[in-house]
Design an enzyme around this catalytic site. Sequence first.
Site, short mmCIF file in Angstrom:
data_model
loop_
_atom_site.label_atom_id
_atom_site.label_comp_id
_atom_site.label_asym_id
_atom_site.label_seq_id
_atom_site.Cartn_x
_atom_site.Cartn_y
_atom_site.Cartn_z
N VAL A 3 78.54 122.37 122.58
CA VAL A 3 78.92 120.96 122.51
C VAL A 3 77.92 120.29 121.60
O VAL A 3 76.71 120.41 121.79
CB VAL A 3 78.86 120.28 123.90
CG1 VAL A 3 79.19 118.80 123.79
CG2 VAL A 3 79.82 120.98 124.86
N PHE A 4 78.42 119.58 120.60
CA PHE A 4 77.53 118.93 119.66
C PHE A 4 77.81 117.44 119.62
O PHE A 4 78.94 117.00 119.74
CB PHE A 4 77.70 119.53 118.26
CG PHE A 4 77.17 120.93 118.18
CD1 PHE A 4 75.88 121.17 117.74
CD2 PHE A 4 77.95 121.99 118.57
CE1 PHE A 4 75.40 122.46 117.69
CE2 PHE A 4 77.48 123.27 118.53
CZ PHE A 4 76.19 123.51 118.09
N GLY A 5 76.77 116.66 119.45
CA GLY A 5 76.89 115.22 119.36
C GLY A 5 76.23 114.71 118.10
O GLY A 5 75.49 115.43 117.45
N TYR A 6 76.48 113.47 117.80
CA TYR A 6 75.99 112.90 116.55
C TYR A 6 75.37 111.53 116.77
O TYR A 6 75.01 110.85 115.83
CB TYR A 6 77.16 112.79 115.56
CG TYR A 6 78.41 112.29 116.23
CD1 TYR A 6 78.62 110.92 116.37
CD2 TYR A 6 79.33 113.17 116.78
CE1 TYR A 6 79.74 110.45 117.04
CE2 TYR A 6 80.45 112.70 117.44
CZ TYR A 6 80.64 111.34 117.57
OH TYR A 6 81.75 110.87 118.23
N GLY A 7 75.25 111.10 118.02
CA GLY A 7 74.65 109.81 118.37
C GLY A 7 73.52 110.01 119.34
O GLY A 7 72.57 110.73 119.05
N SER A 8 73.62 109.41 120.52
CA SER A 8 72.53 109.44 121.49
C SER A 8 72.20 110.84 121.99
O SER A 8 71.08 111.08 122.45
CB SER A 8 72.83 108.52 122.67
OG SER A 8 74.01 108.92 123.32
N GLU A 66 80.03 111.96 125.44
CA GLU A 66 80.70 110.78 124.95
C GLU A 66 81.89 110.49 125.84
O GLU A 66 82.76 111.33 125.99
CB GLU A 66 81.10 110.96 123.49
CG GLU A 66 80.02 111.53 122.57
CD GLU A 66 78.73 110.76 122.56
OE1 GLU A 66 78.70 109.56 122.88
OE2 GLU A 66 77.71 111.37 122.28
#
Length: 172
Positions: A3-8, A66
């Site tokens: 799982v990858f995120g781009y914000g917090s 998210e």
Amino acid sequence: MWVFGYGSLIWKAGFHFDERVVGFIKGYRRVFHQGSTDHRGTPKFPGRTVTLEPAEGEVCYLEVREKQYDKKAYLDLFTDPMATTPAVSGVMVYIASANKQLNSNYLGPASLEDIAKQIIQAEGPSGPNRDYLFQLEKALLELECSGCEDKHVIDLANTVRRILSEEDSASK
């Protein structure tokens, strides 16, 4: 599962993970178009958080939540911008679509100045919206990779700083 995120998620994962990989996806860019009425704003004064939007030729660096995002995509993760073969295929990424029927919190594009003013005003249970912006900027700058800087995030943070400085000077 990756799982990858781009914000917090870059600076505050909020869950245990076995491995952290700095990488990017191709063909998307990070933008402050998603409203936050649960963390960085309220229904009366929504904050702005990042989402991804398709952008040909762009490279968006990622990290590893998210919940106000209505769309899930499985994309390829690259660790080298010149690579044609992904390091990991099928990473899960949450994206806020522009479809207001599916995503009532989508705020959409606005001028940098208008986004900055909204970020300055908004505050929610997780704190001031500006903290989200400044923490994202700092986390991206601290990543040890060439090209991890995000012009939109840096320009927006500098605009917020300028407006806050002008407001501070005017109040003296």
